[in-house]
Motif scaffolding. Structure first.
Motif, PDB file in Angstrom:
ATOM      1  N   UNK A  17      29.307 -12.196  14.212  1.00 47.35           N
ATOM      2  CA  UNK A  17      29.371 -10.793  14.130  1.00 47.35           C
ATOM      3  C   UNK A  17      27.590  -9.946  14.792  1.00 47.35           C
ATOM      4  N   UNK A  18      26.564 -10.706  13.647  1.00 48.49           N
ATOM      5  CA  UNK A  18      25.352 -10.184  14.365  1.00 48.49           C
ATOM      6  C   UNK A  18      24.877 -11.283  16.015  1.00 48.49           C
ATOM      7  N   UNK A  19      25.707 -11.344  16.469  1.00 47.00           N
ATOM      8  CA  UNK A  19      25.051 -12.477  18.156  1.00 47.00           C
ATOM      9  C   UNK A  19      25.797 -10.691  18.189  1.00 47.00           C
ATOM     10  N   UNK A  20      26.557 -10.055  17.868  1.00 49.08           N
ATOM     11  CA  UNK A  20      27.307  -9.582  19.511  1.00 49.08           C
ATOM     12  C   UNK A  20      26.830  -7.793  18.829  1.00 49.08           C
ATOM     13  N   UNK A  21      26.081  -7.837  17.596  1.00 48.82           N
ATOM     14  CA  UNK A  21      25.535  -6.360  17.334  1.00 48.82           C
ATOM     15  C   UNK A  21      24.265  -6.544  17.782  1.00 48.82           C
ATOM     16  N   UNK A  22      23.489  -8.148  18.059  1.00 47.71           N
ATOM     17  CA  UNK A  22      21.982  -7.861  18.405  1.00 47.71           C
ATOM     18  C   UNK A  22      22.202  -8.258  19.859  1.00 47.71           C
ATOM     19  N   UNK A  23      23.196  -8.534  20.395  1.00 50.46           N
ATOM     20  CA  UNK A  23      23.518  -8.450  22.147  1.00 50.46           C
ATOM     21  C   UNK A  23      23.950  -7.205  22.395  1.00 50.46           C
ATOM     22  N   UNK A  24      24.260  -6.356  22.197  1.00 51.26           N
ATOM     23  CA  UNK A  24      24.361  -5.122  22.446  1.00 51.26           C
ATOM     24  C   UNK A  24      23.343  -4.210  21.952  1.00 51.26           C
ATOM     25  N   UNK A  25      21.976  -4.794  21.863  1.00 55.56           N
ATOM     26  CA  UNK A  25      21.040  -3.892  21.193  1.00 55.56           C
ATOM     27  C   UNK A  25      20.002  -4.744  22.020  1.00 55.56           C
TER      28      UNK A  25
END
Length: 61
Positions: free
Chosen positions: A50-58
Motif C-alpha cells: 500500500x505504501x508503494x501505491x500511495x507514494x507512486x501516486x504522490x
C-alpha cells in the motif's frame, strides 16, 4: 529518491512512530508495530504494498 527507497524511509518512520507511541502513550500501540511488521512480510511475498501505491501516486518514481 527512488520509489523503493521512499518505501523504506516510510516504513522506518512508521516503525519509529509506533515504538514511540508504545513507549510514551499507551502499551496497546504495540499492535500498530505488529501490523507494520506483518504488512512488510506480506508485501515481500505478494508484491502488494500500500505504501508503494500511495507514494507512486504522490509522484515518486
Amino acid at each position: 529518491m527512488t520509489l523503493e527507497n521512499g518505501v523504506r524511509v516510510f516504513a522506518g518512520i512508521m516503525v519509529l512512530v509506533s515504538v514511540g507511541l508504545t513507549a510514551f502513550v499507551h502499551s496497546g500501540f504495540i499492535w500498530f508495530t505488529v501490523f507494520i511488521g506483518f504488512n512488510l512480510i506480506q508485501s515481500a511475498f505478494t508484491g502488494i504494498c500500500p505504501a508503494r501505491t500511495i507514494l507512486s501516486k504522490l509522484g515518486l518514481s
